[in-house]
Design an enzyme around this catalytic site. Structure first.
Site, PDB file in Angstrom:
ATOM      1  N   CYS A 156       6.720 -40.549   9.291  1.00 31.50           N
ATOM      2  CA  CYS A 156       6.335 -39.509   8.349  1.00 31.50           C
ATOM      3  C   CYS A 156       4.852 -39.707   8.065  1.00 31.50           C
ATOM      4  O   CYS A 156       4.277 -40.743   8.368  1.00 31.50           O
ATOM      5  CB  CYS A 156       7.116 -39.645   7.056  1.00 31.50           C
ATOM      6  SG  CYS A 156       8.880 -39.683   7.319  1.00 31.50           S
ATOM      7  N   HIS A 183      20.472 -45.339  46.754  1.00 29.56           N
ATOM      8  CA  HIS A 183      21.534 -46.136  46.127  1.00 29.56           C
ATOM      9  C   HIS A 183      22.198 -45.385  44.977  1.00 29.56           C
ATOM     10  O   HIS A 183      22.788 -45.996  44.101  1.00 29.56           O
ATOM     11  CB  HIS A 183      20.968 -47.472  45.657  1.00 29.56           C
ATOM     12  CG  HIS A 183      20.439 -48.300  46.775  1.00 29.56           C
ATOM     13  ND1 HIS A 183      21.258 -48.946  47.676  1.00 29.56           N
ATOM     14  CD2 HIS A 183      19.171 -48.524  47.195  1.00 29.56           C
ATOM     15  CE1 HIS A 183      20.509 -49.561  48.583  1.00 29.56           C
ATOM     16  NE2 HIS A 183      19.237 -49.307  48.313  1.00 29.56           N
ATOM     17  N   LYS A 198       4.473 -39.474  16.528  1.00 33.47           N
ATOM     18  CA  LYS A 198       3.402 -40.170  17.246  1.00 33.47           C
ATOM     19  C   LYS A 198       3.504 -41.679  17.089  1.00 33.47           C
ATOM     20  O   LYS A 198       3.251 -42.418  18.015  1.00 33.47           O
ATOM     21  CB  LYS A 198       2.043 -39.676  16.736  1.00 33.47           C
ATOM     22  CG  LYS A 198       0.857 -40.274  17.472  1.00 33.47           C
ATOM     23  CD  LYS A 198       0.788 -39.785  18.896  1.00 33.47           C
ATOM     24  CE  LYS A 198      -0.319 -40.423  19.697  1.00 33.47           C
ATOM     25  NZ  LYS A 198      -0.151 -40.216  21.131  1.00 33.47           N
ATOM     26  N   ARG A 256       2.572 -36.724  13.103  1.00 37.45           N
ATOM     27  CA  ARG A 256       3.436 -37.883  12.851  1.00 37.45           C
ATOM     28  C   ARG A 256       4.868 -37.483  12.538  1.00 37.45           C
ATOM     29  O   ARG A 256       5.789 -38.272  12.684  1.00 37.45           O
ATOM     30  CB  ARG A 256       2.882 -38.691  11.678  1.00 37.45           C
ATOM     31  CG  ARG A 256       1.587 -39.375  11.981  1.00 37.45           C
ATOM     32  CD  ARG A 256       1.137 -40.147  10.788  1.00 37.45           C
ATOM     33  NE  ARG A 256       2.053 -41.237  10.481  1.00 37.45           N
ATOM     34  CZ  ARG A 256       1.838 -42.493  10.788  1.00 37.45           C
ATOM     35  NH1 ARG A 256       0.755 -42.840  11.409  1.00 37.45           N
ATOM     36  NH2 ARG A 256       2.715 -43.431  10.468  1.00 37.45           N
ATOM     37  N   TRP A 261       9.646 -36.802   8.981  1.00 36.92           N
ATOM     38  CA  TRP A 261      10.413 -36.937  10.222  1.00 36.92           C
ATOM     39  C   TRP A 261      11.736 -37.539   9.775  1.00 36.92           C
ATOM     40  O   TRP A 261      11.791 -38.702   9.374  1.00 36.92           O
ATOM     41  CB  TRP A 261       9.673 -37.859  11.190  1.00 36.92           C
ATOM     42  CG  TRP A 261      10.292 -37.950  12.538  1.00 36.92           C
ATOM     43  CD1 TRP A 261      10.036 -37.137  13.606  1.00 36.92           C
ATOM     44  CD2 TRP A 261      11.249 -38.914  12.992  1.00 36.92           C
ATOM     45  NE1 TRP A 261      10.788 -37.533  14.686  1.00 36.92           N
ATOM     46  CE2 TRP A 261      11.540 -38.616  14.338  1.00 36.92           C
ATOM     47  CE3 TRP A 261      11.899 -39.996  12.396  1.00 36.92           C
ATOM     48  CZ2 TRP A 261      12.445 -39.358  15.096  1.00 36.92           C
ATOM     49  CZ3 TRP A 261      12.801 -40.728  13.156  1.00 36.92           C
ATOM     50  CH2 TRP A 261      13.063 -40.412  14.486  1.00 36.92           C
ATOM     51  N   GLU A 268       9.487 -35.355  27.488  1.00 37.29           N
ATOM     52  CA  GLU A 268       9.198 -35.277  26.060  1.00 37.29           C
ATOM     53  C   GLU A 268       8.539 -33.976  25.644  1.00 37.29           C
ATOM     54  O   GLU A 268       8.768 -33.512  24.537  1.00 37.29           O
ATOM     55  CB  GLU A 268       8.421 -36.498  25.566  1.00 37.29           C
ATOM     56  CG  GLU A 268       7.070 -36.685  26.158  1.00 37.29           C
ATOM     57  CD  GLU A 268       6.424 -37.986  25.701  1.00 37.29           C
ATOM     58  OE1 GLU A 268       6.813 -38.549  24.690  1.00 37.29           O
ATOM     59  OE2 GLU A 268       5.488 -38.427  26.398  1.00 37.29           O
ATOM     60  N   LYS A 301       6.684 -38.006  30.529  1.00 37.88           N
ATOM     61  CA  LYS A 301       5.814 -36.928  30.018  1.00 37.88           C
ATOM     62  C   LYS A 301       6.540 -35.592  30.094  1.00 37.88           C
ATOM     63  O   LYS A 301       6.520 -34.809  29.153  1.00 37.88           O
ATOM     64  CB  LYS A 301       4.512 -36.808  30.828  1.00 37.88           C
ATOM     65  CG  LYS A 301       3.445 -37.823  30.620  1.00 37.88           C
ATOM     66  CD  LYS A 301       2.761 -37.809  29.287  1.00 37.88           C
ATOM     67  CE  LYS A 301       3.471 -38.686  28.301  1.00 37.88           C
ATOM     68  NZ  LYS A 301       3.053 -40.023  28.148  1.00 37.88           N
ATOM     69  N   ASN A 307       7.186 -43.429   3.539  1.00 37.99           N
ATOM     70  CA  ASN A 307       7.292 -43.503   4.991  1.00 37.99           C
ATOM     71  C   ASN A 307       8.044 -44.792   5.288  1.00 37.99           C
ATOM     72  O   ASN A 307       7.650 -45.848   4.811  1.00 37.99           O
ATOM     73  CB  ASN A 307       5.867 -43.554   5.576  1.00 37.99           C
ATOM     74  CG  ASN A 307       5.859 -43.689   7.073  1.00 37.99           C
ATOM     75  OD1 ASN A 307       6.877 -43.494   7.727  1.00 37.99           O
ATOM     76  ND2 ASN A 307       4.697 -44.010   7.619  1.00 37.99           N
ATOM     77  N   GLY A 308       9.163 -44.706   6.017  1.00 40.11           N
ATOM     78  CA  GLY A 308       9.912 -45.921   6.340  1.00 40.11           C
ATOM     79  C   GLY A 308      11.385 -45.734   6.064  1.00 40.11           C
ATOM     80  O   GLY A 308      11.882 -44.606   6.010  1.00 40.11           O
ATOM     81  N   GLU A 314       6.359 -42.737  34.222  1.00 38.51           N
ATOM     82  CA  GLU A 314       5.496 -42.084  33.232  1.00 38.51           C
ATOM     83  C   GLU A 314       5.498 -40.565  33.434  1.00 38.51           C
ATOM     84  O   GLU A 314       5.562 -39.802  32.461  1.00 38.51           O
ATOM     85  CB  GLU A 314       4.085 -42.682  33.331  1.00 38.51           C
ATOM     86  CG  GLU A 314       3.034 -42.085  32.423  1.00 38.51           C
ATOM     87  CD  GLU A 314       3.330 -42.201  30.933  1.00 38.51           C
ATOM     88  OE1 GLU A 314       4.284 -42.875  30.544  1.00 38.51           O
ATOM     89  OE2 GLU A 314       2.592 -41.575  30.153  1.00 38.51           O
TER      90      GLU A 314
HETATM   91  C1  F6R Z   1       5.132 -41.211  25.162  1.00 36.43           C
HETATM   92  C2  F6R Z   1       4.874 -41.845  23.900  1.00 36.43           C
HETATM   93  C3  F6R Z   1       5.811 -42.878  23.411  1.00 36.43           C
HETATM   94  C4  F6R Z   1       4.993 -44.100  22.973  1.00 36.43           C
HETATM   95  C5  F6R Z   1       5.902 -45.151  22.331  1.00 36.43           C
HETATM   96  C6  F6R Z   1       5.125 -46.402  21.978  1.00 36.43           C
HETATM   97  O1  F6R Z   1       4.190 -40.238  25.453  1.00 36.43           O
HETATM   98  O2  F6R Z   1       3.906 -41.545  23.268  1.00 36.43           O
HETATM   99  O3  F6R Z   1       6.741 -43.231  24.379  1.00 36.43           O
HETATM  100  O4  F6R Z   1       4.357 -44.624  24.099  1.00 36.43           O
HETATM  101  O5  F6R Z   1       6.482 -44.618  21.187  1.00 36.43           O
HETATM  102  O6  F6R Z   1       4.079 -46.096  21.114  1.00 36.43           O
HETATM  103  P1  F6R Z   1       2.913 -47.125  20.852  1.00 36.43           P
HETATM  104  O7  F6R Z   1       2.116 -47.226  22.100  1.00 36.43           O
HETATM  105  O8  F6R Z   1       2.141 -46.562  19.714  1.00 36.43           O
HETATM  106  O9  F6R Z   1       3.556 -48.439  20.527  1.00 36.43           O
END
Ligand code: F6R
Length: 663
Positions: A2, A559, A658, A27, A74, A543, A540, A100-101, A536
């Site tokens: 949040c 496999h 984020k 966030r 969130w 998400e 991408k 937040n938490g 990756e």
């Molecule tokens: C993917 C993404 C998430 C973060 C993950 C770790 O695009 O952003 O998978 O990589 O939540 O976040 P950090 O790097 O902040 O620990």
């Protein structure tokens, strides 16, 4: 996850709060709200959905209040409905709180508070906090000499049982209560909370005080001229001030128009000085791009240049290599007797760790394990001596990564010297909780990343691993100086190679994306150092476009996953010349034989590629070891354009946040 923002000063609080929330919306974004204190009352406005819903509700209001708190949510406890949106208030609506938490013991506290007559209006864990503060405040006021029982909005009758007085430590009275009853009440309340939280509190009865507290969730204070701020993340502060002070765990602060006082949860006054951020407000704007994600993709050549400048010695002479070409400013103790490396991370950072493993093993010859932090914390690998543990997290706030590192510190602290913890962080936010937890940091210099999908911070994390692996390879002489010099040359070419991909491929990929707007499944294949890039690419796409995608090592396809293939499943194959090039091409043929549409990310010329792939995304020919930095770029563009084509909110994909500050 949040976003929290708070303001006290001489300007109109609601405008500053809204602007702060706009910067924090990345966030969390399922509801939002603000509370201000005006004419002895709390004025609270909340709205379900994105921030513009709140903005619409506030439009036309003329609220001159100069103190307030705001929140974007969130959801963790309770659906994303208006009644669950923050701020939450106590029964008498005299205290408002944003959090937040997660408050782990909220059920027990809620039952206790309900039994004392408190009325709850939401399903959230947060709501216990204003009620608890009200309870503590009540008790503090009772202790005051000559206290009456008729404080505004509160009645003694609600608390008939002295045996049920909240258990606090240390017991009343505390020296803070005469200085600021609200501060003391918050202090007593937070000592009863279990879990991870950052909170901001205002009260209608104390209109000149904003109280904040932090336990395992980020909270930063901002210092202006006669005005002070708090926020869960610095982008909310950057438009107003660059003088910031991140609170540490177990700290609370009192913000008034006269200044800021910081205390420990035990009530001790702490001396702390703000630091200056080297960011500017332009960094948190889109600068003409439609989305932050695209702006951040385009920033990658600059990010690689910044890392080259920060990590590598431009004067290094391979004909007279007296010292390492890398300047990470890490202490010798991290390198001495190093036998093993373990990396803990989540999501995209975990993928960077996998590329790092490849580099550390192949260049420096050091056995390296890469673990999901969320798994590692409950099933850590057996302890090994002389082990370096690297936490990789762009935000520096990911709860699992922090907890895994703390656990490692803890379990090694009782061990003989060769087992002692050596911790290193790779992060884009040196001022974060990670920065406070680990003694050494490699700063990834990517600048603030706002798009929820990590792009430039991933590339910067890769650069950090190149630097570390080259440094170790030089020190251990595991690779010849000539080879290292060649790698350095290759690294210096990367910004131009990325620019070339962006210039020549973006439009083409945008058109290509039209073909996939309705696709339901994607497969990404890579091998060796490009296997993590396949992961990756798939992440991408998942998400931001909500299309199901899987990344596989190309050789594993037969496999199992090959059973998924038919004409409806595109297969993106990363084929870079090097050790596994021919193998990857054969694996791609196996997919083509099952009618899959094959898309090749490769430097092969058109003629050659036509025999293997249905569609070609050309990338420059670079050394295999450096190739992840060029192969990831078209995959970022592809996921961006598919998501944009589907009309989705690229920067704020559903259900994501984020920085993941809860377990
Ligand atoms: C993917 C993404 C998430 C973060 C993950 C770790 O695009 O952003 O998978 O990589 O939540 O976040 P950090 O790097 O902040 O620990």
């Amino acid at each position: 996850m949040c976003g929290i923002v708070g303001y006290i000063g001489t300007r109109t609080a609601s405008e500053i709060l809204l602007e702060g929330l706009r910067k924090l919306e990345y966030r969390g974004y399922d509801s939002a709200g603000i509370a201000t204190v005006l004419e002895g009352q709390i004025h609270c406005v909340r709205a379900k959905g994105k921030l513009h819903n709140l903005q619409e509700k506030l439009a036309g209001e003329n609220n001159p209040a100069q103190i307030g708190i705001g929140h974007t949510r969130w959801a963790t406890h309770g659906k994303p409905e208006e009644y669950n949106a923050h701020p939450h208030m106590d029964t008498a609506c005299r205290i408002a709180v944003v959090q937040n938490g997660i408050i782990e013991n909220y059920r027990e506290l809620r039952e206790d508070l309900k039994a004392r007559g408190h009325e709850f209006r939401s399903d959230t864990d947060t709501e216990v906090i204003p009620h608890l503060i009200a309870e503590c405040l009540k008790e503090i006021r009772h202790q005051e000499p000559g206290a009456s029982s008729s404080e505004p909005g509160l009645t003694v009758d609600s608390f008939p049982d002295p045996a049920r007085t909240p258990k606090v430590n240390p017991p009343y009275p505390s020296p803070l209560s005469s200085h600021s009853p609200l501060l003391e009440a918050v202090r007593q309340a937070v000592t009863q909370l279990q879990g991870a939280f950052a909170i901001a509190v205002i009260s209608a009865d104390y209109p000149d005080e904003l109280i904040v507290a932090r336990q395992q969730a980020p909270l930063v204070l901002g210092f202006g001229q006669g005005e002070f701020y708090c926020a869960s993340d610095t982008p909310a502060l950057v438009p107003y001030t660059r003088a910031v002070l991140p609170l540490d765990n177990g700290e609370l602060a009192r913000l008034t128009p006269l200044g800021v006082e910081v205390y420990s949860f035990e009530g001790q006054r702490l001396k702390k000085a703000p630091r200056t951020l080297n960011w500017n407000p332009v960094m948190v704007e889109k600068q003409g791009f439609k989305h932050f994600m695209m702006k951040e993709i385009y920033e990658q050549p600059g990010v690689v240049r910044a890392c080259l400048e920060a990590y590598f010695d431009s004067e290094w002479d391979s004909s007279n290599p007296t010292q390492s070409p890398v300047q990470l400013n890490l202490p010798e103790s991290l390198y001495t007797d190093l036998q093993r490396i373990q990396v803990v991370a989540c999501g995209t950072s975990w993928h960077a760790g996998l590329v790092g493993k490849y580099l550390l093993e192949q260049l420096a010859g050091i056995p390296t394990q890469v673990q999901y932090a969320s798994e590692f914390r409950y099933s850590p690998a057996p302890l090994t001596p002389h082990t370096l543990t690297i936490g990789v997290t762009q935000s520096g706030e990911t709860a699992d990564t922090l907890a895994a590192l703390e656990m490692e510190l803890q379990r090694r602290s009782q061990q003989p010297p060769e087992f002692q913890a050596h911790l290193l962080g790779i992060t884009n936010r040196p001022e974060s909780s990670l920065g406070n937890l680990v003694p050494h940091i490699i700063d990834t210099h990517a600048g603030i990343e706002i798009g929820v999908a990590a792009t430039k911070t991933f590339v910067a994390q890769l650069m950090a691993f190149y630097a570390l692996a080259i440094d170790l390879a030089f020190r251990r002489q595991s690779v010849s100086v000539d080879q290292l010099a060649k790698m350095l040359d290759g690294l210096r070419q990367l910004p131009a190679e990325i620019e070339m991909i962006l210039e020549s491929q973006e439009r083409y990929i945008e058109e290509l994306a039209h073909d996939f707007a309705e696709t339901q499944d994607f497969i990404f294949l890579g091998r060796g150092i490009n296997f993590p890039i396949a992961l990756e690419g798939a992440l991408k796409l998942k998400e931001i476009s909500y299309i199901h995608a899987e990344g596989y090592p190309a050789g594993e396809m037969k496999h199992g996953p090959i059973a998924l293939l038919d004409a409806k499943v595109p297969v993106v194959t990363i084929a870079m010349p090097g050790t596994v090039f021919e193998k990857v091409l054969s694996n791609a043929q196996e997919a083509r034989a099952r009618d899959a549409r094959l898309i090749g990310v490769t430097p092969m010329d058109e003629q050659e590629a036509a025999d293997t792939f249905d569609t070609l995304i050309p990338v420059p020919h670079v050394d295999e070891l450096l190739s992840p930095i060029v192969t990831v770029i078209p995959l970022q563009l592809l996921s961006y354009h598919i998501a944009a084509r589907r009309g989705l909110d690229v920067d704020q994909p559903r259900n994501l946040a984020k920085s993941v500050t809860v377990e």
